[in-house]
Design a protein around this motif. Structure first.
Motif, mmCIF file in Angstrom:
data_model
loop_
_atom_site.group_PDB
_atom_site.id
_atom_site.type_symbol
_atom_site.label_atom_id
_atom_site.label_comp_id
_atom_site.label_asym_id
_atom_site.label_seq_id
_atom_site.Cartn_x
_atom_site.Cartn_y
_atom_site.Cartn_z
ATOM 1 N N UNK A 1 -19.719 8.232 16.531
ATOM 2 C CA UNK A 1 -20.550 8.874 17.563
ATOM 3 C C UNK A 1 -21.491 7.864 18.225
ATOM 4 N N UNK A 2 -22.019 6.933 17.433
ATOM 5 C CA UNK A 2 -23.009 5.984 17.947
ATOM 6 C C UNK A 2 -22.384 5.111 19.033
ATOM 7 N N UNK A 3 -23.165 4.811 20.059
ATOM 8 C CA UNK A 3 -22.625 4.055 21.187
ATOM 9 C C UNK A 3 -23.271 2.673 21.308
ATOM 10 N N UNK A 4 -22.629 1.845 22.102
ATOM 11 C CA UNK A 4 -23.164 0.522 22.402
ATOM 12 C C UNK A 4 -24.561 0.641 23.017
ATOM 13 N N UNK A 5 -24.708 1.546 23.995
ATOM 14 C CA UNK A 5 -26.005 1.708 24.666
ATOM 15 C C UNK A 5 -27.085 2.177 23.712
ATOM 16 N N UNK A 6 -26.722 3.109 22.840
ATOM 17 C CA UNK A 6 -27.693 3.605 21.872
ATOM 18 C C UNK A 6 -28.132 2.518 20.919
ATOM 19 N N UNK A 7 -27.187 1.655 20.545
ATOM 20 C CA UNK A 7 -27.529 0.569 19.633
ATOM 21 C C UNK A 7 -28.455 -0.438 20.307
ATOM 22 N N UNK A 8 -28.174 -0.755 21.582
ATOM 23 C CA UNK A 8 -29.042 -1.694 22.306
ATOM 24 C C UNK A 8 -30.417 -1.084 22.556
ATOM 25 N N UNK A 9 -30.424 0.224 22.807
ATOM 26 C CA UNK A 9 -31.671 0.883 23.181
ATOM 27 C C UNK A 9 -32.416 1.496 22.012
ATOM 28 N N UNK A 10 -31.986 1.176 20.797
ATOM 29 C CA UNK A 10 -32.633 1.729 19.604
ATOM 30 C C UNK A 10 -34.129 1.409 19.614
ATOM 31 N N UNK B 1 -18.744 8.828 32.583
ATOM 32 C CA UNK B 1 -17.736 7.783 32.746
ATOM 33 C C UNK B 1 -18.210 6.407 32.337
ATOM 34 N N UNK B 2 -18.877 6.318 31.192
ATOM 35 C CA UNK B 2 -19.422 5.024 30.779
ATOM 36 C C UNK B 2 -18.668 4.445 29.580
ATOM 37 N N UNK B 3 -17.450 4.971 29.346
ATOM 38 C CA UNK B 3 -16.771 4.608 28.094
ATOM 39 C C UNK B 3 -15.585 3.670 28.259
ATOM 40 N N UNK B 4 -15.631 2.805 29.256
ATOM 41 C CA UNK B 4 -14.474 1.924 29.429
ATOM 42 C C UNK B 4 -14.764 0.503 28.958
ATOM 43 N N UNK B 5 -13.714 -0.169 28.513
ATOM 44 C CA UNK B 5 -13.777 -1.592 28.192
ATOM 45 C C UNK B 5 -12.740 -2.245 29.095
ATOM 46 N N UNK B 6 -13.181 -3.105 30.002
ATOM 47 C CA UNK B 6 -12.189 -3.704 30.909
ATOM 48 C C UNK B 6 -12.484 -5.179 31.169
ATOM 49 N N UNK C 1 -16.177 -6.373 30.374
ATOM 50 C CA UNK C 1 -17.290 -5.490 30.689
ATOM 51 C C UNK C 1 -17.126 -4.211 29.881
ATOM 52 N N UNK C 2 -18.181 -3.880 29.140
ATOM 53 C CA UNK C 2 -18.122 -2.740 28.222
ATOM 54 C C UNK C 2 -19.146 -1.697 28.658
ATOM 55 N N UNK C 3 -18.677 -0.484 28.887
ATOM 56 C CA UNK C 3 -19.583 0.601 29.243
ATOM 57 C C UNK C 3 -20.445 0.975 28.046
ATOM 58 N N UNK C 4 -21.682 1.422 28.310
ATOM 59 C CA UNK C 4 -22.588 1.705 27.189
ATOM 60 C C UNK C 4 -22.171 2.936 26.396
ATOM 61 N N UNK C 5 -21.262 3.746 26.960
ATOM 62 C CA UNK C 5 -20.816 4.937 26.242
ATOM 63 C C UNK C 5 -19.713 4.660 25.237
ATOM 64 N N UNK C 6 -19.232 3.420 25.194
ATOM 65 C CA UNK C 6 -18.191 3.068 24.222
ATOM 66 C C UNK C 6 -18.775 3.209 22.810
ATOM 67 N N UNK C 7 -18.043 3.891 21.937
ATOM 68 C CA UNK C 7 -18.567 4.076 20.580
ATOM 69 C C UNK C 7 -18.401 2.799 19.765
ATOM 70 N N UNK D 1 -17.217 2.724 16.927
ATOM 71 C CA UNK D 1 -15.880 2.883 16.318
ATOM 72 C C UNK D 1 -14.840 2.181 17.193
ATOM 73 N N UNK D 2 -14.885 2.457 18.495
ATOM 74 C CA UNK D 2 -13.923 1.827 19.408
ATOM 75 C C UNK D 2 -14.203 0.330 19.575
ATOM 76 N N UNK D 3 -15.469 -0.012 19.583
ATOM 77 C CA UNK D 3 -15.846 -1.415 19.730
ATOM 78 C C UNK D 3 -15.301 -2.226 18.539
ATOM 79 N N UNK D 4 -15.408 -1.641 17.346
ATOM 80 C CA UNK D 4 -14.966 -2.336 16.138
ATOM 81 C C UNK D 4 -13.454 -2.546 16.127
ATOM 82 N N UNK D 5 -12.739 -1.796 16.973
ATOM 83 C CA UNK D 5 -11.279 -1.886 16.993
ATOM 84 C C UNK D 5 -10.743 -2.401 18.324
ATOM 85 N N UNK D 6 -11.636 -2.904 19.194
ATOM 86 C CA UNK D 6 -11.194 -3.254 20.546
ATOM 87 C C UNK D 6 -10.344 -4.521 20.589
#
Lengths: 317, 171
Positions: free
Chosen positions: A100-109, A50-55, A62-68, A70-75
């Motif tokens: 597929x790539x997520x916000x958390x993965x990008x930060x934690x690269x 449940x880490x995929x919400x933007x609210x 607040x953006x969950x790290x599971x947000x892709x 793809x979704x971030x680019x269109x939010x």
């Protein structure tokens, strides 16, 4: 592989197994597995956490790290200066990675190096480097530390915008500014304990404008070679009253360039002020010979990126 | 490392459920090609760079070579083999208009990149039915064609957009 239901279960699993790793989109981790750069005992899938919400909350987003990406680019939630997050996400590789790539993965690269991020066979031609557990750096022979480069895209943009991240383990939770997430060291670029996960990012609503510039050789394929991000607020006469500048992909981690912000504050973003900010950024950049293009060129381009980002930011402030 | 126990899961590929017994480390590409026989998706670089393995997952293009199959059991997977079946007016043996546009515009040379190109283009056209040339180039920027037939591929996608538009020749 396990798929814990809920974040707490995932954190407990991460804590319990020292050799486990969290799996989000897998666009980096699966490549590391294929290259035999990591051999986790268990993969902990974060899909059901449940880490995929933007609210909207607390005067920001607040953006969950599971947000892709793809979704971030269109939010539609990322408006005003926060729009540079959409831009930064849309510039990460191309659509089939962003999906597929997520916000958390990008930060934690992890930090990367042309002589490390290679197949096991490729690497077998020479002794293991610091990052691979050895005692040598092939980029700086005779050097005493790893010079891998942190090339991820979103941190500089988030830092310029004053974003914070929530980091959690099974036992604790803390909120830190994005810049404090990074050590600047190629060997271990993240200031995270092994049992900690980045959970969410909070972006405050902005008054000013922001800009983001990224250089790479081939759009759609390559990692960044220099990134500049700038945030600027102006008063009614057009004088900059507040500025924050960050660069990345030119060293072991993203860095705040205080001197660049100082050069912008009090100016009307005249060419001289932008040039001074660019010079400050170039002076801070410490690229090594571990990716495409020469370090001297990337150092210069870090300044150009900041100049362009600040100029765009000023136009929107 | 010992082989981990196999896991049972159901993948929805091309509008049909398929029960598979696979190793947790199996990628979607391995399962599609070696277990289910959908060999349209190709392995090029194997590390997510070249785009020949691209399939659609819930309508979005993904790299099947770096996606673990166990991560995509909840959702619809579309490979090139299932594309023509999505076309409602299709007669037996006919292709999807997007595929026809690739054939007729010579957007296919050796064909290795074509499944990934066509599916990525499908995701683009589903989101944006009349893309500009720049938008087509952007969407396909992660798909490598080593025959370097990019100009024809871009023409094909633009032509497909026309064919799929209301009043276009495919309706």
């Amino acid at each position: 592989m396990i798929k814990p239901k809920g974040l707490f279960a995932a954190l407990v699993a991460l804590d319990a197994e020292p050799e486990s790793r969290a799996l989000a989109g897998g666009t980096d981790l699966v490549v590391q597995l294929k290259h035999r750069l990591t051999a986790p005992s268990t993969l902990i899938s974060l899909l059901a956490c449940g880490l995929s919400s933007i609210r909207r909350e607390g005067g920001g987003v607040t953006i969950g790290v599971g947000v892709t990406l793809w979704d971030l680019a269109r939010s539609p939630e990322l408006t005003g200066a926060n729009d540079i997050i959409r831009k930064a996400a849309s510039l990460v590789a191309s659509g089939p990675i962003q999906s597929r790539a997520t916000l958390g993965g990008n930060l934690g690269l992890d930090a990367r190096c042309n002589l490390y991020n290679q197949s096991e066979f490729w690497r077998s031609g020479r002794p293991a480097c610091f990052k691979a557990g050895g005692a040598v750096c092939h980029v700086a022979p005779g050097g005493v530390k790893c010079h891998a480069c942190h090339m991820s895209d979103l941190p500089a943009a988030l830092i310029a915008l004053g974003a914070t991240v929530k980091v959690a383990s099974a036992l604790s939770e803390r909120v830190v500014p994005v810049e404090n997430l990074y050590t600047g060291e190629g060997l271990k670029p993240l200031a995270l304990e092994r049992n900690e996960l980045i959970v969410s990012v909070h972006l405050p609503d902005q008054q000013g404008g922001a800009g983001f510039e990224k250089f790479r050789v081939r759009k759609g394929l390559d990692f960044a070679l220099a990134i500049g991000a700038a945030y600027v607020e102006k008063d009614s006469s057009g004088v900059v009253t507040k500025a924050k500048v960050a660069i990345s992909a030119v060293g072991g981690g993203p860095v705040v360039v205080e001197d660049a912000a100082k050069a912008l504050i009090g100016s009307k973003l005249e060419p001289e002020a932008l040039e001074k900010a660019a010079q400050a950024a170039s002076a801070t950049a410490k690229p090594m010979k571990n990716s495409d293009l020469t370090p001297a060129y990337r150092k210069k381009m870090a300044g150009v990126a900041v100049k362009r980002a600040a100029s765009v930011a000023g136009g929107e402030a | 490392m010992e082989n981990p126990a196999k896991i049972q899961l159901t993948l929805n590929v091309n509008s049909r459920p398929w029960d598979v017994l696979i190793e947790p480390r199996a990628t979607l590409l391995e399962v599609l090609r070696e277990v289910l026989g959908f060999t349209g998706a190709k392995e090029g670089c194997g590390v997510g760079g070249c785009g020949t393995c691209t399939v659609l997952f819930n309508g979005r293009p993904i790299r099947s070579c770096i996606t673990l199959a166990a991560e995509v059991d909840k959702g619809e997977i579309l490979t090139i083999e299932g594309l023509a079946d999505l076309w409602p007016n299709r007669k037996e043996g006919e292709l999807h208009p997007l595929q026809e546009a690739f054939v007729e515009n010579h957007g296919i040379q050796c064909g290795f990149c074509s499944p990934g190109m066509i599916l990525t283009a499908k995701a683009l056209l589903d989101e944006n039915s009349a893309p500009s040339e720049g938008e087509i180039r952007d969407a396909l920027s992660g798909q490598v064609c080593r025959c370097t037939g990019y100009a024809k591929i871009i023409d094909a996608v633009a032509d497909a957009a026309n064919r799929l538009a209301p009043g276009g020749e495919s309706k």
